[in-house]
Design an enzyme around this catalytic site. Structure first.
Site, PDB file in Angstrom:
ATOM      1  N   ASP A 278      56.220 -23.851   1.846  1.00 24.22           N
ATOM      2  CA  ASP A 278      54.936 -23.888   2.562  1.00 24.22           C
ATOM      3  C   ASP A 278      55.165 -23.817   4.062  1.00 24.22           C
ATOM      4  O   ASP A 278      54.997 -24.814   4.790  1.00 24.22           O
ATOM      5  CB  ASP A 278      54.151 -25.148   2.174  1.00 24.22           C
TER       6      ASP A 278
ATOM      7  N   ASP B 186      52.408 -19.062  -6.556  1.00 26.29           N
ATOM      8  CA  ASP B 186      51.244 -19.952  -6.690  1.00 26.29           C
ATOM      9  C   ASP B 186      50.076 -19.400  -5.877  1.00 26.29           C
ATOM     10  O   ASP B 186      49.751 -19.913  -4.803  1.00 26.29           O
ATOM     11  CB  ASP B 186      51.666 -21.357  -6.201  1.00 26.29           C
TER      12      ASP B 186
ATOM     13  N   ARG C  92      56.586 -31.532   0.858  1.00 26.81           N
ATOM     14  CA  ARG C  92      56.796 -32.176   2.156  1.00 26.81           C
ATOM     15  C   ARG C  92      57.763 -33.352   2.153  1.00 26.81           C
ATOM     16  O   ARG C  92      58.485 -33.523   3.138  1.00 26.81           O
ATOM     17  CB  ARG C  92      55.430 -32.558   2.754  1.00 26.81           C
TER      18      ARG C  92
ATOM     19  N   ASP D  15      38.420 -15.686  -9.787  1.00 27.91           N
ATOM     20  CA  ASP D  15      37.505 -14.571  -9.558  1.00 27.91           C
ATOM     21  C   ASP D  15      36.923 -14.146 -10.911  1.00 27.91           C
ATOM     22  O   ASP D  15      37.144 -14.811 -11.928  1.00 27.91           O
ATOM     23  CB  ASP D  15      38.284 -13.414  -8.875  1.00 27.91           C
TER      24      ASP D  15
ATOM     25  N   LYS E  21      58.783 -22.316  -4.897  1.00 27.45           N
ATOM     26  CA  LYS E  21      57.379 -21.912  -5.048  1.00 27.45           C
ATOM     27  C   LYS E  21      56.929 -21.177  -3.786  1.00 27.45           C
ATOM     28  O   LYS E  21      57.143 -21.644  -2.673  1.00 27.45           O
ATOM     29  CB  LYS E  21      56.499 -23.144  -5.266  1.00 27.45           C
TER      30      LYS E  21
ATOM     31  N   LYS F 131      46.940 -18.955  -7.196  1.00 28.82           N
ATOM     32  CA  LYS F 131      45.707 -19.632  -7.648  1.00 28.82           C
ATOM     33  C   LYS F 131      44.507 -18.678  -7.706  1.00 28.82           C
ATOM     34  O   LYS F 131      43.480 -18.900  -7.042  1.00 28.82           O
ATOM     35  CB  LYS F 131      45.368 -20.799  -6.718  1.00 28.82           C
ATOM     36  N   PHE F 132      44.614 -17.647  -8.525  1.00 31.51           N
ATOM     37  CA  PHE F 132      43.508 -16.684  -8.619  1.00 31.51           C
ATOM     38  C   PHE F 132      42.246 -17.355  -9.169  1.00 31.51           C
ATOM     39  O   PHE F 132      42.299 -18.160 -10.101  1.00 31.51           O
ATOM     40  CB  PHE F 132      43.905 -15.522  -9.532  1.00 31.51           C
TER      41      PHE F 132
ATOM     42  N   PRO G 149      36.516 -11.931 -14.380  1.00 35.90           N
ATOM     43  CA  PRO G 149      37.601 -11.569 -15.311  1.00 35.90           C
ATOM     44  C   PRO G 149      38.341 -10.285 -14.940  1.00 35.90           C
ATOM     45  O   PRO G 149      39.583 -10.258 -14.939  1.00 35.90           O
ATOM     46  CB  PRO G 149      36.877 -11.435 -16.662  1.00 35.90           C
ATOM     47  N   ASN G 150      37.621  -9.231 -14.614  1.00 31.79           N
ATOM     48  CA  ASN G 150      38.279  -7.948 -14.312  1.00 31.79           C
ATOM     49  C   ASN G 150      39.228  -8.078 -13.114  1.00 31.79           C
ATOM     50  O   ASN G 150      40.340  -7.540 -13.122  1.00 31.79           O
ATOM     51  CB  ASN G 150      37.206  -6.889 -14.042  1.00 31.79           C
TER      52      ASN G 150
HETATM   53  O1  LIG Z   1      46.766 -29.155  -7.851  1.00 30.37           O
HETATM   54  C1  LIG Z   1      47.630 -28.666  -7.090  1.00 30.37           C
HETATM   55  C2  LIG Z   1      48.065 -27.366  -7.202  1.00 30.37           C
HETATM   56  C3  LIG Z   1      49.033 -26.895  -6.359  1.00 30.37           C
HETATM   57  N1  LIG Z   1      49.558 -27.684  -5.401  1.00 30.37           N
HETATM   58  C4  LIG Z   1      50.617 -27.121  -4.531  1.00 30.37           C
HETATM   59  O2  LIG Z   1      51.828 -27.880  -4.702  1.00 30.37           O
HETATM   60  C5  LIG Z   1      52.460 -28.083  -3.464  1.00 30.37           C
HETATM   61  C6  LIG Z   1      52.572 -29.562  -3.194  1.00 30.37           C
HETATM   62  O3  LIG Z   1      53.231 -29.759  -1.963  1.00 30.37           O
HETATM   63  P1  LIG Z   1      53.454 -31.207  -1.353  1.00 30.37           P
HETATM   64  O4  LIG Z   1      53.962 -30.929   0.024  1.00 30.37           O
HETATM   65  O5  LIG Z   1      54.468 -31.894  -2.227  1.00 30.37           O
HETATM   66  O6  LIG Z   1      52.148 -31.934  -1.342  1.00 30.37           O
HETATM   67  C7  LIG Z   1      51.662 -27.319  -2.412  1.00 30.37           C
HETATM   68  O7  LIG Z   1      52.270 -26.061  -2.236  1.00 30.37           O
HETATM   69  C8  LIG Z   1      50.294 -27.137  -3.052  1.00 30.37           C
HETATM   70  O8  LIG Z   1      49.692 -25.917  -2.672  1.00 30.37           O
HETATM   71  C9  LIG Z   1      49.124 -28.970  -5.276  1.00 30.37           C
HETATM   72  O9  LIG Z   1      49.577 -29.734  -4.401  1.00 30.37           O
HETATM   73  N2  LIG Z   1      48.176 -29.433  -6.135  1.00 30.37           N
END
Ligand SMILES: O=c1ccn([C@@H]2O[C@H](COP(=O)(O)O)[C@@H](O)[C@H]2O)c(=O)[nH]1
Length: 234
Positions: A12, A60, A211, A65, A33, A62-63, A67-68
Site C-alpha cells: 500500500d 485486491d 501497516r 459493478d 497484495k 475489489k470490483f 454483472p457484465n
Molecule cells: O475488508 C477488508 C478488505 C481489504 N482490506 C485490505 O487489507 C489491507 C489491510 O492493511 P492494514 O495496513 O493491515 O490495515 C489493506 O490493503 C486493505 O485495503 C482490508 O483492510 N479490509
C-alpha cells in the site's frame, strides 16, 4: 505450506520505487497484495516484477459493478495470472455468478474472493449508516453464503467472523483475513481486529498484515516478531 507463507503483505504505497524498496527489504515475504493505491498510480508493472521474483500475488481491486462489467474486469485481470482477485459480495448474485462463469472459461484463472463486509466497519456503522437490519455476524455470514452459492472460491472477512464461517462454509472455502493486529501495533482505521495468533487459531487460511509491518520503524524486525509469535503458539 509454512505459517509465514500464509501471511500476505500489502504493497500500500503510491510509487513503484517504494513498492520495490519493500520487496528488497522483506525478501522472506512470499505473498504480496497489490491494491488500489499502487495499481491506480502505477498500473500493472509491479505484477511483472513480482512474477520475476516468483512471488504469489493477491490483486485486491475489489470490483463492484453490474454483472457484465464485473465479468469483463475479472477477464481482463486474469491476463496477469495472479493467485487471488477480489470483488464485493454486495455486487450481488448475478455479478458474482458472471465473474465465476467468466473465470471458468479462462486458462489459469485466479481464485475469486468476495469481500463480505470491510474490516474497517463496525456494527454501529452497519446499522446506522448502511441501514442493514441484521446483526453484523449474521450479515457477514449471509454475504459469505451468497459468495459460496455463486461460485466464489472464498471470502475476505474479519478474523472475528472466521470461526463461524469456517464452521458453516467448510474447510475448502478460503478465508482470507485483513483486520489483523499484533497487540503491540496501532489499530488505525481497522475496526474488527484480532491478533495473528488468534486469527490463525480461529481458522483463517491467510492473514493480510500491512501497516504493522510496512509502516514499522523496522519492518524486518516487525515481520520476524509476528513470525515468532505464530511459531511459538501455532
Ligand atoms: O475488508 C477488508 C478488505 C481489504 N482490506 C485490505 O487489507 C489491507 C489491510 O492493511 P492494514 O495496513 O493491515 O490495515 C489493506 O490493503 C486493505 O485495503 C482490508 O483492510 N479490509
Amino acid at each position: 505450506m509454512s505459517l509465514s507463507d500464509r501471511i500476505i503483505v500489502p504493497l500500500d504505497v503510491p510509487t513503484l520505487n517504494e513498492a520495490i524498496a519493500l520487496l528488497d527489504q522483506l525478501p522472506e515475504v512470499s505473498f504480496w497484495k497489490v491494491g488500489l493505491e499502487l495499481f491506480v498510480a502505477t498500473g500493472s508493472d509491479i505484477l511483472k516484477i513480482l512474477k520475476e521474483r516468483q512471488k504469489r500475488i493477491f490483486l485486491d481491486l475489489k470490483f463492484h459493478d453490474i454483472p457484465n462489467t464485473v465479468a469483463g474486469a475479472c477477464r481482463s485481470a486474469s491476463q496477469y495470472q495472479v493467485n487471488f482477485l477480489t470483488l464485493h459480495a454486495t455486487a450481488g448474485r448475478n455479478a458474482l455468478q458472471a465473474a465465476a462463469q467468466a473465470m471458468s472459461q479462462t486458462p489459469s484463472p485466479p481464485q475469486l474472493l468476495a469481500i463480505t463486509l470491510l474490516t474497517s466497519l463496525n456494527s454501529r456503522e452497519l446499522a446506522f449508516d448502511l441501514k442493514i437490519p441484521l446483526e453484523l455476524p449474521e450479515y457477514a455470514l449471509q454475504m459469505a453464503l451468497l459468495a459460496q452459492e455463486s461460485g466464489m472460491n472464498g471470502v475476505v472477512c474479519s478474523p472475528q467472523e472466521v470461526r463461524q464461517l469456517r464452521h458453516v462454509c467448510g474447510d475448502k472455502f478460503l478465508l482470507v483475513c485483513p483486520g489483523v493486529r499484533p497487540n503491540w501495533s496501532k489499530i488505525g482505521d481497522q475496526r474488527r481486529v484480532m491478533t495473528p495468533v488468534e486469527a490463525i487459531q480461529a481458522g483463517a487460511d491467510y492473514l493480510v498484515i500491512g501497516r504493522p509491518i510496512t509502516m514499522a520503524d523496522d519492518p524486518v524486525a516487525a515481520w520476524d516478531k509476528i513470525r515468532q509469535e505464530l511459531d511459538e503458539v501455532c
